[in-house]
Design a protein around this motif. Sequence first.
Motif, PDB file in Angstrom:
ATOM      1  N   PHE A 186     -61.066 -97.423 -35.080  1.00  0.00           N
ATOM      2  CA  PHE A 186     -59.684 -97.841 -34.852  1.00  0.00           C
ATOM      3  C   PHE A 186     -59.482 -99.292 -35.286  1.00  0.00           C
ATOM      4  N   GLU A 190     -56.689-100.598 -37.999  1.00  0.00           N
ATOM      5  CA  GLU A 190     -55.688-101.637 -37.755  1.00  0.00           C
ATOM      6  C   GLU A 190     -55.816-102.775 -38.772  1.00  0.00           C
ATOM      7  N   TYR A 287     -44.446 -94.246 -27.026  1.00  0.00           N
ATOM      8  CA  TYR A 287     -44.527 -93.677 -28.366  1.00  0.00           C
ATOM      9  C   TYR A 287     -43.622 -92.466 -28.519  1.00  0.00           C
ATOM     10  N   ASP A 295     -46.691 -95.730 -34.009  1.00  0.00           N
ATOM     11  CA  ASP A 295     -47.835 -95.213 -34.770  1.00  0.00           C
ATOM     12  C   ASP A 295     -48.606 -94.240 -33.876  1.00  0.00           C
ATOM     13  N   GLU A 298     -52.175 -95.077 -32.958  1.00  0.00           N
ATOM     14  CA  GLU A 298     -52.245 -96.031 -31.848  1.00  0.00           C
ATOM     15  C   GLU A 298     -52.008 -95.340 -30.512  1.00  0.00           C
ATOM     16  N   GLU A 301     -55.231 -93.846 -29.467  1.00  0.00           N
ATOM     17  CA  GLU A 301     -56.123 -94.910 -29.004  1.00  0.00           C
ATOM     18  C   GLU A 301     -55.736 -95.370 -27.602  1.00  0.00           C
ATOM     19  N   GLU A 302     -54.452 -95.465 -27.339  1.00  0.00           N
ATOM     20  CA  GLU A 302     -53.982 -95.848 -26.003  1.00  0.00           C
ATOM     21  C   GLU A 302     -54.385 -94.807 -24.973  1.00  0.00           C
ATOM     22  N   LEU A 345     -51.519-101.700 -26.054  1.00  0.00           N
ATOM     23  CA  LEU A 345     -52.173-102.144 -27.292  1.00  0.00           C
ATOM     24  C   LEU A 345     -51.468-103.318 -27.953  1.00  0.00           C
ATOM     25  N   GLU A 346     -50.105-103.326 -27.897  1.00  0.00           N
ATOM     26  CA  GLU A 346     -49.416-104.434 -28.554  1.00  0.00           C
ATOM     27  C   GLU A 346     -49.679-105.762 -27.858  1.00  0.00           C
ATOM     28  N   ALA A 350     -56.476-105.411 -31.500  1.00  0.00           N
ATOM     29  CA  ALA A 350     -57.758-104.704 -31.575  1.00  0.00           C
ATOM     30  C   ALA A 350     -58.849-105.528 -32.227  1.00  0.00           C
TER      31      ALA A 350
END
Length: 495
Positions: A186, A190, A287, A295, A298, A301-302, A345-346, A350
């Motif tokens: 990941f 990114e 999302y 995305d 992402e 991943e979250e 994540l934001e 990463a």
Amino acid sequence: MRSRIHNKMCWSRALHTGWLLLLVQLLCLEAVPISMDKTKVQEPEKKAEEPPASVDTGLHYDRYLREVIDFLEKDQHFREKLHNTDMEDIKQGKLAKELDFVSHHVRTKLDELKRQEVSRLRTLIKAKQDLEGGNDIAVDHQALLKQFEYLNHMNPHTFEVDDLDRLIKSATNDLENFDKDRHEEFKKYEMTKDHDRREHLKTLDEDERQKEEEHYEEMKKKHADHPKVNHPGSQNQLKEVWEEADGLDPEDFDPKTFFNLHDTNGDGFFDEQELEALFTKELEKIYDPTNEEDDMVEMEEERLRMREHVMNEVDSNKDRLVSLEEFLVATKKKEFLEPDSWETLEQNQAYTDEEMREFEEHLVQQEEDLNQKAVDLQNQRDELERQQEQLNAQKIELQQAVEHMERLKTQNVEPPPEVHIEGNAIPEMHAVDNELHHEQEAQLQGHDPALQVQQHTPQEHHEQHQDLAQQGLPQTHQDLPPGHQEAAHGQHNVP
């Protein structure tokens, strides 16, 4: 590269359960649903005897792993040992030694499974070689099978203790390293995405670059504008699932009932996929697949970050499963009742700036290496073309030489035969006669009257006969063989 990583990240959700989960699932085949009507016990019991669907681990040998476990579970002795063996003993190979005590029928089936798996691997090796264009190269299967550490390739016929030990250790190691590998993939995704965006900006003029930057910042703000995300595994988060997904009154929230509702396979544990399903509502706040700014890579991943966090907090024995007991203990902790806010994540990039710098340097080095390889290949191609031209020229020369020799062969005149008499062979007089004839022609062409007719004194004539006698040549016409007398007589009659 971005597309490859995207596909891998989407596929990776299948890699969240270990071999122990498969074993534990098979221990709970006789579970009976709660609140079952006694008049309907017969039919559900038949269904309960069937093992629950095993979750695909995502390992390339997943089918082989599950089939081995399914047959081992059918042996009563092995089943009891499995039930009484803890995780550490399994990892150390103590459970594998119990293979010697399973029934002959199970061992025979395991032998068959291993032979099928070895055959499958050999087929894969051959298919890979065919794709790489090595059809004419002999395949060393024994050497190539070494890369598959989950079985003993030196014995492709029977399933032994070493095979079970290898299978357990390989599956455990591969699954434990999954999270680490996933984070690295990941991170590369990114960094690649950010690198591609900045490279694209370099191709734009000033006005277009400014518009692109403004659009990028607008999408970031839009993505960050979402409802509050509850801390994964907290009381507020589970109550939200209880109310919106289960349709129950949040005031009636009961942890034990919640656990039973979401233990979808009824094995008494939350596995990784069952945990991840609990976070769907939280992820939907952040999302939306229809939004440009969101995305989906992402999002996954979250989801995995949330699952990893809950496992670290609740899974006390680190077996990658959450039991009912572990779950109930966690619901009594302060972190469950008064959790900290969850950073998405934001809010957590990463990668670091240093990692990004090293990544871009690596890309530059890769590009230079590729360019150098391209130059080397072009040089090799030029050299091969030069050698081909030389070979073509040599081929033409050879063809011309062959044609010339053929022409000479067709024009060749056979030499006159040797003259023999009884006794010693007499040398031919053709060379002497020709020499005398050429001398006479040269004298005539010179128009020298003194030399046109050669006069010999008696003394000179006598000396000439003596020289011929010393050389073993005929002294008079009478001494020559028939035929040569006439030729010699004709030469002396030249005007």
